[in-house]
Design an enzyme around this catalytic site. Structure first.
Site, mmCIF file in Angstrom:
data_model
loop_
_atom_site.group_PDB
_atom_site.id
_atom_site.type_symbol
_atom_site.label_atom_id
_atom_site.label_comp_id
_atom_site.label_asym_id
_atom_site.label_seq_id
_atom_site.Cartn_x
_atom_site.Cartn_y
_atom_site.Cartn_z
ATOM 1 N N ASP A 253 15.074 -11.510 -36.840
ATOM 2 C CA ASP A 253 13.654 -11.409 -36.471
ATOM 3 C C ASP A 253 13.287 -9.986 -36.033
ATOM 4 O OD1 ASP A 253 15.038 -11.388 -34.132
ATOM 5 O OD2 ASP A 253 13.916 -13.012 -33.165
ATOM 6 N N GLY B 181 30.205 -9.408 -21.735
ATOM 7 C CA GLY B 181 29.289 -9.262 -20.592
ATOM 8 C C GLY B 181 28.609 -10.561 -20.223
ATOM 9 N N THR C 123 31.263 -8.959 -15.212
ATOM 10 C CA THR C 123 30.004 -9.638 -14.938
ATOM 11 C C THR C 123 28.890 -8.626 -14.686
ATOM 12 O OG1 THR C 123 30.665 -9.802 -12.619
ATOM 13 C CG2 THR C 123 31.080 -11.724 -14.011
ATOM 14 N N HIS D 86 16.905 -11.934 -9.613
ATOM 15 C CA HIS D 86 16.806 -11.620 -11.043
ATOM 16 C C HIS D 86 15.490 -12.114 -11.609
ATOM 17 C CE1 HIS D 86 21.172 -10.962 -10.749
ATOM 18 N NE2 HIS D 86 21.017 -10.198 -11.816
ATOM 19 N N LYS E 114 16.346 -15.626 -16.433
ATOM 20 C CA LYS E 114 17.809 -15.769 -16.298
ATOM 21 C C LYS E 114 18.201 -17.243 -16.200
ATOM 22 C CE LYS E 114 21.838 -14.008 -13.822
ATOM 23 N NZ LYS E 114 22.597 -13.824 -15.071
ATOM 24 N N THR F 158 27.533 -11.448 -11.223
ATOM 25 C CA THR F 158 27.825 -10.337 -10.301
ATOM 26 C C THR F 158 27.988 -10.847 -8.869
ATOM 27 O OG1 THR F 158 26.452 -8.920 -11.678
ATOM 28 C CG2 THR F 158 26.971 -8.098 -9.476
HETATM 29 N N1 NAI Z 1 27.722 -8.047 -17.628
HETATM 30 C C1 NAI Z 1 26.550 -7.431 -17.465
HETATM 31 O O1 NAI Z 1 26.455 -6.248 -17.078
HETATM 32 C C2 NAI Z 1 25.308 -8.177 -17.808
HETATM 33 C C3 NAI Z 1 25.385 -9.462 -18.236
HETATM 34 N N2 NAI Z 1 24.282 -10.123 -18.637
HETATM 35 C C4 NAI Z 1 24.507 -11.438 -19.195
HETATM 36 O O2 NAI Z 1 24.454 -11.316 -20.602
HETATM 37 C C5 NAI Z 1 23.960 -12.518 -21.161
HETATM 38 C C6 NAI Z 1 22.754 -12.212 -22.033
HETATM 39 O O3 NAI Z 1 21.702 -11.740 -21.242
HETATM 40 P P1 NAI Z 1 20.272 -11.432 -21.887
HETATM 41 O O4 NAI Z 1 20.408 -10.402 -22.965
HETATM 42 O O5 NAI Z 1 19.350 -11.199 -20.765
HETATM 43 O O6 NAI Z 1 19.956 -12.857 -22.540
HETATM 44 P P2 NAI Z 1 19.002 -13.246 -23.756
HETATM 45 O O7 NAI Z 1 18.683 -14.686 -23.581
HETATM 46 O O8 NAI Z 1 17.894 -12.264 -23.869
HETATM 47 O O9 NAI Z 1 19.951 -13.055 -25.043
HETATM 48 C C7 NAI Z 1 20.924 -13.989 -25.421
HETATM 49 C C8 NAI Z 1 21.370 -13.699 -26.842
HETATM 50 O O10 NAI Z 1 22.373 -14.639 -27.205
HETATM 51 C C9 NAI Z 1 22.039 -15.214 -28.466
HETATM 52 N N3 NAI Z 1 22.530 -16.584 -28.533
HETATM 53 C C10 NAI Z 1 22.145 -17.647 -27.811
HETATM 54 N N4 NAI Z 1 22.828 -18.743 -28.187
HETATM 55 C C11 NAI Z 1 23.652 -18.364 -29.180
HETATM 56 C C12 NAI Z 1 24.605 -19.038 -29.989
HETATM 57 N N5 NAI Z 1 24.853 -20.338 -29.827
HETATM 58 N N6 NAI Z 1 25.293 -18.318 -30.896
HETATM 59 C C13 NAI Z 1 25.081 -16.995 -31.041
HETATM 60 N N7 NAI Z 1 24.182 -16.293 -30.324
HETATM 61 C C14 NAI Z 1 23.479 -16.977 -29.402
HETATM 62 C C15 NAI Z 1 20.506 -15.194 -28.512
HETATM 63 O O11 NAI Z 1 20.045 -15.268 -29.852
HETATM 64 C C16 NAI Z 1 20.236 -13.833 -27.881
HETATM 65 O O12 NAI Z 1 20.390 -12.813 -28.849
HETATM 66 C C17 NAI Z 1 23.673 -13.441 -19.986
HETATM 67 O O13 NAI Z 1 24.802 -14.250 -19.751
HETATM 68 C C18 NAI Z 1 23.486 -12.479 -18.815
HETATM 69 O O14 NAI Z 1 23.739 -13.054 -17.579
HETATM 70 C C19 NAI Z 1 23.059 -9.548 -18.639
HETATM 71 C C20 NAI Z 1 22.911 -8.269 -18.195
HETATM 72 C C21 NAI Z 1 24.017 -7.483 -17.731
HETATM 73 O O1 LIG Z 2 21.070 -11.957 -16.636
HETATM 74 C C1 LIG Z 2 20.904 -10.798 -16.215
HETATM 75 O O2 LIG Z 2 19.854 -10.168 -16.403
HETATM 76 C C2 LIG Z 2 22.010 -10.164 -15.500
HETATM 77 N N1 LIG Z 2 23.151 -10.805 -15.456
HETATM 78 C C3 LIG Z 2 24.359 -10.341 -14.899
HETATM 79 C C4 LIG Z 2 24.839 -11.279 -13.819
HETATM 80 O O3 LIG Z 2 24.719 -12.503 -13.980
HETATM 81 O O4 LIG Z 2 25.357 -10.816 -12.821
HETATM 82 C C5 LIG Z 2 24.334 -8.891 -14.507
HETATM 83 C C6 LIG Z 2 23.009 -8.347 -14.073
HETATM 84 O O5 LIG Z 2 22.811 -8.588 -12.743
HETATM 85 C C7 LIG Z 2 21.850 -8.816 -14.940
#
Ligand code: NAI
Ligand SMILES: O=C(O)C1=N[C@H](C(=O)O)C[C@H](O)C1
Length: 255
Positions: free
Chosen positions: A39, A88, A113, A144, A148, A155
């Site tokens: 998309d 992540g 995380t 957040h 979310k 974290t």
């Molecule tokens: N470790 C870190 O520093 C951070 C971790 N996160 C985590 O990363 C994850 C994603 O966060 P966002 O980008 O905000 O979420 P989002 O909801 O915007 O993106 C999720 C992505 O996963 C894909 N997806 C969902 N189900 C799927 C499936 N069954 N198969 C394949 N792809 C699938 C979606 O199409 C989308 O592209 C969350 O778990 C969030 O907590 C987010 C920010 C920082």
């Molecule tokens: O979902 C988010 O946005 C984020 N997820 C991570 C978490 O669950 O700790 C990292 C960050 O805080 C943003």
């Protein structure tokens, strides 16, 4: 040139990864995994696939910011097509975490995380403060954006583990993630982790140490999601030549 596959490419972090990779030396986007049709527009040289095996085969490393069930499917396929994985995704359940640990015996996996430098340091500070501030009550609050899905944040859970470890406690024995009603006084060892959701907050974590007469609060605020995508790209570069094993962001940052 390190060929990068992005899993979760249409998500909030995924989209930034695609952008940030364009300006990253020695790394290029090779492949994105999509569930249905794409998309958004993408360079025609990038493979767009909904076949996990092809996705893994087309990449030197994978960066995953998806959802727990999607991450599970990636880990399962990666055990058959091993590649260095930067994970992540948060909110993984016990089965998914065990799968990740098992997979790391056959490929290098960096699981964080939070990919920011600030939170990596915060974890160290929390461990030290928790050990030093004997008798202080520990309370963690995270905030957040309203979209979310998992709570408390990954974290905040990691910070609570650092706090518990600093006192030689098992977080599973002392974590409290909600208070409501006539619950009685706070117990000495409990470590609370509370989640707030609203608006477009990128991510804010506060770890407070409270005593009679004084308190300390350590706070980290992410003001841009690019902090996470850039951190994951840095982690991917670092991980690309590593042996199989489970690595943390502190390993990568040599903290
Ligand atoms: N470790 C870190 O520093 C951070 C971790 N996160 C985590 O990363 C994850 C994603 O966060 P966002 O980008 O905000 O979420 P989002 O909801 O915007 O993106 C999720 C992505 O996963 C894909 N997806 C969902 N189900 C799927 C499936 N069954 N198969 C394949 N792809 C699938 C979606 O199409 C989308 O592209 C969350 O778990 C969030 O907590 C987010 C920010 C920082
Ligand atoms: O979902 C988010 O946005 C984020 N997820 C991570 C978490 O669950 O700790 C990292 C960050 O805080 C943003």
């Amino acid at each position: 040139m390190i060929k990068v596959g992005v899993y979760g490419a249409s998500g909030r972090v995924g989209k930034l990864l695609l952008e940030d990779l364009k300006s990253t030396p020695d790394m290029s986007l090779s492949c994105v995994y999509v569930r249905g049709t794409l998309d958004f527009s993408i360079d025609p040289s990038v493979l767009v696939t909904s076949d996990l095996k092809s996705f893994l085969s087309a990449s030197d490393i994978i960066i995953d910011f998806s959802l727990p069930d999607a991450c599970e499917a990636l880990l399962e396929q990666a055990t058959k097509t091993p590649k260095p994985l930067v994970i992540g995704t948060t909110g993984l359940n016990t089965h998914q975490l065990n799968l990740l640990k098992d997979a790391s015996q056959i490929m290098p996996i960096l699981y964080a995380t939070n990919m920011s430098l600030g939170v990596a340091l915060l974890n160290k500070l929390v461990y030290q403060a928790s050990a030093a501030l004997e008798g202080f009550d520990i309370e963690i609050v995270e905030m957040h954006h309203k979209h979310k899905k998992d709570a408390p944040s990954g974290t905040a859970l990691t910070l609570s583990e650092s706090a518990a470890n600093g006192r030689g406690l098992n977080i599973e024995d002392v974590r409290v993630s909600g208070r409501d009603g006539n619950i009685g006084e706070r117990s000495k060892d409990e470590i609370s982790v509370m989640a707030l959701r609203g608006g477009d907050i990128v991510g804010r974590h506060t770890v407070g140490f409270y005593n009679d007469g004084e308190f300390i609060e350590l706070n980290h605020t992410a003001t841009s999601r690019s902090t996470f995508s850039k951190g994951a790209i840095r982690a991917g570069k670092w991980l690309s030549d590593k042996e199989a094993g489970l690595y943390s962001i502190s390993d990568c940052l040599e903290l």
